[in-house]
Scaffold this motif. Sequence first.
Motif, PDB file in Angstrom:
ATOM      1  N   LEU A  24       0.840  -1.198   0.000  1.00 56.63           N
ATOM      2  CA  LEU A  24       0.000   0.000   0.000  1.00 56.63           C
ATOM      3  C   LEU A  24       0.881   1.256   0.000  1.00 56.63           C
ATOM      4  N   ALA A  25       1.959   1.216   0.807  1.00 57.44           N
ATOM      5  CA  ALA A  25       2.847   2.382   0.885  1.00 57.44           C
ATOM      6  C   ALA A  25       3.450   2.691  -0.492  1.00 57.44           C
ATOM      7  N   VAL A  26       3.932   1.640  -1.173  1.00 62.04           N
ATOM      8  CA  VAL A  26       4.546   1.847  -2.489  1.00 62.04           C
ATOM      9  C   VAL A  26       3.526   2.453  -3.454  1.00 62.04           C
ATOM     10  N   ALA A  27       2.307   1.915  -3.438  1.00 66.12           N
ATOM     11  CA  ALA A  27       1.271   2.418  -4.349  1.00 66.12           C
ATOM     12  C   ALA A  27       0.906   3.867  -4.042  1.00 66.12           C
ATOM     13  N   ARG A  28       1.048   4.266  -2.787  1.00 68.55           N
ATOM     14  CA  ARG A  28       0.679   5.642  -2.421  1.00 68.55           C
ATOM     15  C   ARG A  28       1.877   6.592  -2.464  1.00 68.55           C
ATOM     16  N   VAL A  30       4.494   6.491  -0.588  1.00 69.61           N
ATOM     17  CA  VAL A  30       4.910   6.818   0.781  1.00 69.61           C
ATOM     18  C   VAL A  30       6.086   5.915   1.155  1.00 69.61           C
ATOM     19  N   GLU A  31       7.045   6.447   1.881  1.00 68.14           N
ATOM     20  CA  GLU A  31       8.166   5.649   2.394  1.00 68.14           C
ATOM     21  C   GLU A  31       7.571   4.516   3.266  1.00 68.14           C
ATOM     22  N   PRO A  32       7.799   3.220   2.930  1.00 68.89           N
ATOM     23  CA  PRO A  32       7.157   2.129   3.690  1.00 68.89           C
ATOM     24  C   PRO A  32       7.364   2.221   5.203  1.00 68.89           C
ATOM     25  N   ALA A  33       8.531   2.764   5.623  1.00 69.62           N
ATOM     26  CA  ALA A  33       8.788   2.856   7.067  1.00 69.62           C
ATOM     27  C   ALA A  33       7.754   3.723   7.781  1.00 69.62           C
ATOM     28  N   LYS A  34       7.133   4.647   7.050  1.00 66.45           N
ATOM     29  CA  LYS A  34       6.098   5.467   7.710  1.00 66.45           C
ATOM     30  C   LYS A  34       4.967   4.559   8.220  1.00 66.45           C
ATOM     31  N   GLU A 156      -6.221   5.494   5.692  1.00 63.93           N
ATOM     32  CA  GLU A 156      -6.247   4.274   4.859  1.00 63.93           C
ATOM     33  C   GLU A 156      -5.379   3.138   5.411  1.00 63.93           C
ATOM     34  N   PRO A 157      -4.115   3.397   5.812  1.00 65.51           N
ATOM     35  CA  PRO A 157      -3.294   2.257   6.303  1.00 65.51           C
ATOM     36  C   PRO A 157      -3.730   1.733   7.662  1.00 65.51           C
ATOM     37  N   THR A 158      -4.739   2.367   8.273  1.00 61.02           N
ATOM     38  CA  THR A 158      -5.204   1.876   9.580  1.00 61.02           C
ATOM     39  C   THR A 158      -6.567   1.191   9.465  1.00 61.02           C
ATOM     40  N   GLN A 159      -6.956   0.819   8.245  1.00 69.35           N
ATOM     41  CA  GLN A 159      -8.229   0.106   8.075  1.00 69.35           C
ATOM     42  C   GLN A 159      -8.074  -1.353   8.526  1.00 69.35           C
TER      43      GLN A 159
END
Length: 419
Positions: A24-28, A30-34, A156-159
């Motif tokens: 999801l991070a890559v698609a958005r 966003v740095e995955p570590a976030k 979104e990443p907390t769904q």
Amino acid sequence: MKQRVGIEAMAVAVPRRYLAIEDLAVARGVEPAKYTVGLGAREMAVADPGEDTVALAATAAARLLRAYHIDTSKIGMLIVGTETGVDHSKPVASYVQGLLGLPRRMRTFDTQHACYGGTAAVMAASDWIASGSAGGGTALVICSDIARYGLQTAGEPTQGGGAVAMLISDQPEVLELDRGMSGVFSADVHDFWRPIGRREALVDGHYSIQCYLDALAGAYRMWRERAMGREIVRWGASLPSEQLARIAYHVPFCKMARKAHAHLRKSEIEDQAGGALDAAALAREEKLGATSYRDQTAPSLMLASRIGNTYTGSLYLGIASLLHAQGAELAGQRIGLFSYGSGCSSEFFSGVVGARAAEVMAQARLDAILDQRVRIDVREYEQIMSRPYDAPVSEGPGAFRFAGFEDNRRRYITSPLVD
Ligand code: HMG
């Protein structure tokens, strides 16, 4: 003799699909570590419209009844804690009663106050049993929800989504609740809400974190006063909160549990010192707090890190994770529990782990349930999210599933044999 009451057995149901949070991070962009470090997430459950709140609740409850050979004639109350129900009038509890063919001689209803709705149900059931009104009967409590914020939102990443079913009784094999010791805190705040007709929650994310922390400090102080009154904890070489073997929190995302634990300790140290901490004390606490978090709280986070937010079920998945991992070593020990529902209402309470907790939790087959899931990619996730709520992805037999509407919008759920 004191009336014992608490959780006798637990079972869990989760959506069949999940997304790896790095994808999801890559698609958005966003740095995955976030997401992995900043939020503490690993995987996120993705519910398709067939896996609605009713289907998840019925699947978890069916697993509970089957795994523990529960005498359904003794169940006198069925409560579903949920904030993502499927009808303005007919409660999820009523569907579950029908789907599982449960006896008619029982109270059925839902409880709602955002994520606190599950604890409202647990407390109502426990008080009913402890009061003697249950007459030796048991209560089936289910927490079932689907957490949706929508594509490309900060939430979104907390769904996530899932259900936890619990038998509450006077044989608390898993956890005996400390009665009369709850600390509560509530306030009229607009940190997270979902207006009628919306599928996605609206949230003031950073403010919601502050509301959670304020509620935690308030509820914990009240619990501590009551626990000290009974000489269960005391000021001494260790902090009162350190006298709890573990503390499990409501977990909207795993990093929140770390923030919560740090805040609880800091407010307790300030209460002890009678004021704000100086720089040296803060630096000392940073080290001690990290070790305390690792030992007292991290063992309750396995399911949350692999499923995401389950709203009402979140704290109870924390208890399940903890006792799945450490049930044997915690037997006979007291753990602290914090339930938070936006809006807000919260409760800090405690209980003593049962001697057979590990053995009982093994029946919930948590590893097998996670292993049966299918990893999907972001394209599939987005397709599922864009489906109307009444258009389930068609699938073969498995768990209970919402299959569409019959005449006059009566909800139709398929009732296959549960795995
Ligand atoms: P955001 O604003 O996009 O994220 O959304 P952020 O900028 O605050 O960053 C998050 C963390 O990642 C921060 O850590 C960053 O430093 C870190 P923190 O400072 O907080 O410790 N970070 C990184 N770390 C490592 N490497 C990097 C990196 N970049 C940044 N490269 C927010 C975050 C939580 C606000 C959002 O996800 C959200 O709105 N979530 C939904 C609301 C929510 O979960 N609230 C929690 C409390 S309310 C509650 O629990 C009730 C609830 O369950 C509902 C109910 O009751 O029904 C939600």
